[in-house]
Design an enzyme around this catalytic site. Sequence first.
Site, PDB file in Angstrom:
ATOM      1  N   SER A 144       0.783  -1.100  -0.102  1.00  0.00           N
ATOM      2  CA  SER A 144      -0.323   0.185  -0.066  1.00  0.00           C
ATOM      3  C   SER A 144       1.179   1.413   0.374  1.00  0.00           C
ATOM      4  CB  SER A 144      -0.677  -0.287   0.903  1.00  0.00           C
ATOM      5  OG  SER A 144      -1.282   1.630   1.848  1.00  0.00           O
ATOM      6  N   TYR A 157      -1.449  -0.767  10.474  1.00  0.00           N
ATOM      7  CA  TYR A 157      -1.723  -1.342   9.345  1.00  0.00           C
ATOM      8  C   TYR A 157      -0.282  -0.683   8.331  1.00  0.00           C
ATOM      9  CZ  TYR A 157      -3.163  -1.591   4.149  1.00  0.00           C
ATOM     10  OH  TYR A 157      -4.138  -1.873   3.420  1.00  0.00           O
TER      11      TYR A 157
END
Length: 261
Positions: A144, A157
């Site tokens: 990501s 995350y």
Amino acid sequence: MAEVAAAQTALVTGASRGIGRELAIGLARAGLDVALLARDERLLESTAEEVRAAGRRAVVLTADVTDADAVQAAVRRAEDELGSVDLLVNNAGVIDAEVPLWETDPERWWSVVETNVRGPFLLTHAVVPGMLARGGGRVIDVNSGSGTRDFAEATAYTVSKTALFRIGGALHEAGFERGLRAFELAPGVVRTDMTGSMRLHEGRTDWTDPADVVALVVTIARGEVDALSGCYVRAGTDTPDSLREMVARGLSGDERRLRIV
């Protein structure tokens, strides 16, 4: 650069739903046999039906990616039934609460890191020796852009995605001359159960088409952009054609790797 054969088989984690399901089916339609790993056997069987409908073999592997013994057993079964695992797609992942670090639950925070980092580590640790013994293979971490910059919330995350860059880079540095190719692939923002639950994406209308993610993974699987091993690519920005163009013009690795600027 030594040639590595196009992948004939793949193992996709988190293949029961979302991006993982799309990738597994897309790889099957591109001609690969696919091992499917997740915790929900019923949902995995649904994905397996689609893989078989594409005329390819499917192996259903029920395991928690943070369980070392379960991962080892799953990889052995995948290799036994498919003959090899030429492509590993580390897709399984979760996100933590969208709150600042000091407000998060410590156990939940750490469980996110375990799933998103320990999981890919265990899968890669189990799969890569077989790849090297057969002359090479490819590993794709579903990463990501949030791993490249600072965010106020969901820190487990973002920490985990930054860690994946280091894992992918290490695989490239240690394994490239032996035929190992490693890629960090951001899928953009695909509409899934996870992204749909996030406050960050409330009201979003510009979702990434899953087909764009599948196209990049298939291009990598075929070995068309092996020269970009160690690099970061992003669906919705990069395309198979643009990656091929990068290869043709001799991309410098530093342009697509995590560095301090």
